[in-house]
Scaffold this motif. Sequence first.
Motif, PDB file in Angstrom:
ATOM      1  N   SER A  35       0.857  -1.183   0.000  1.00  0.00           N
ATOM      2  CA  SER A  35       0.000   0.000   0.000  1.00  0.00           C
ATOM      3  C   SER A  35       0.898   1.240   0.000  1.00  0.00           C
ATOM      4  N   GLY A  63      -2.356  -3.442  -2.028  1.00  0.00           N
ATOM      5  CA  GLY A  63      -3.452  -3.323  -1.075  1.00  0.00           C
ATOM      6  C   GLY A  63      -4.714  -2.841  -1.770  1.00  0.00           C
ATOM      7  N   GLN A  64      -5.762  -2.640  -1.011  1.00  0.00           N
ATOM      8  CA  GLN A  64      -7.051  -2.254  -1.578  1.00  0.00           C
ATOM      9  C   GLN A  64      -7.206  -0.738  -1.693  1.00  0.00           C
ATOM     10  N   THR A  65      -6.141   0.009  -1.449  1.00  0.00           N
ATOM     11  CA  THR A  65      -6.199   1.461  -1.526  1.00  0.00           C
ATOM     12  C   THR A  65      -5.878   1.928  -2.949  1.00  0.00           C
ATOM     13  N   VAL A  95      -0.333  -9.784  -5.877  1.00  0.00           N
ATOM     14  CA  VAL A  95      -1.784  -9.669  -5.691  1.00  0.00           C
ATOM     15  C   VAL A  95      -2.279 -10.941  -5.022  1.00  0.00           C
ATOM     16  N   THR A  97      -5.056 -10.699  -2.177  1.00  0.00           N
ATOM     17  CA  THR A  97      -6.252 -10.536  -1.360  1.00  0.00           C
ATOM     18  C   THR A  97      -7.431 -11.301  -1.944  1.00  0.00           C
ATOM     19  N   VAL A  99     -10.432 -10.267  -2.615  1.00  0.00           N
ATOM     20  CA  VAL A  99     -11.444  -9.450  -3.278  1.00  0.00           C
ATOM     21  C   VAL A  99     -10.966  -9.073  -4.669  1.00  0.00           C
ATOM     22  N   ASN A 100     -11.899  -8.647  -5.511  1.00  0.00           N
ATOM     23  CA  ASN A 100     -11.523  -8.248  -6.865  1.00  0.00           C
ATOM     24  C   ASN A 100     -10.677  -6.984  -6.803  1.00  0.00           C
ATOM     25  N   MET A 101      -9.462  -7.092  -7.323  1.00  0.00           N
ATOM     26  CA  MET A 101      -8.510  -5.981  -7.294  1.00  0.00           C
ATOM     27  C   MET A 101      -8.249  -5.422  -8.691  1.00  0.00           C
ATOM     28  N   VAL A 104      -7.920  -1.539  -8.952  1.00  0.00           N
ATOM     29  CA  VAL A 104      -6.725  -1.066  -8.256  1.00  0.00           C
ATOM     30  C   VAL A 104      -5.485  -1.460  -9.039  1.00  0.00           C
ATOM     31  N   CYS A 132      -9.182 -12.174  -7.989  1.00  0.00           N
ATOM     32  CA  CYS A 132      -8.745 -10.807  -7.693  1.00  0.00           C
ATOM     33  C   CYS A 132      -8.358 -10.003  -8.920  1.00  0.00           C
TER      34      CYS A 132
END
Length: 142
Positions: A35, A63-65, A95, A97, A99-101, A104, A132
């Motif tokens: 991040s 990260g998800q930011t 990558v 996480t 969740v779908n990234m 990002v 993701c």
Amino acid sequence: MAMLGLDVSAYQPALPWPQFYAAGRQFVIVKVSESDWADPMAARHIAGAKAAGLDAGFYHFLGQTDGVLQARTFARLAPVDNTLLYGLPRYWVDVETGVNMSGVLTAFLYAWKSLTNAVIGIYTGQGAWANCVGNGHTEFGV
């Protein structure tokens, strides 16, 4: 020809670099950022690996930011070296996480290209790719 390497981060504060080299490891991929956070062990890991004769590549844990902010962080912290690492990118975005990234990651990749023009690889597993990343990154060769 098979290449042996490893990835390291602040989670491994003290590493036996000469033993890795003696065991046939040729390279290390060092976590530089996550991040907007700088890995406090990155410089130490890079220096230790190089002193032992290992080549070094660098990765950013996505990260998800904001993807643009993350690319700026990685570009600011990663050592500048646009040579390839045994025919592979020297820079990687990790990558993982659940969740779908995709959005990002897309923002990160466009910003990285604009900031550095260096080749970057996506470091992930099959499950993370499906969950993701997705298949919308053909403009980057993936």
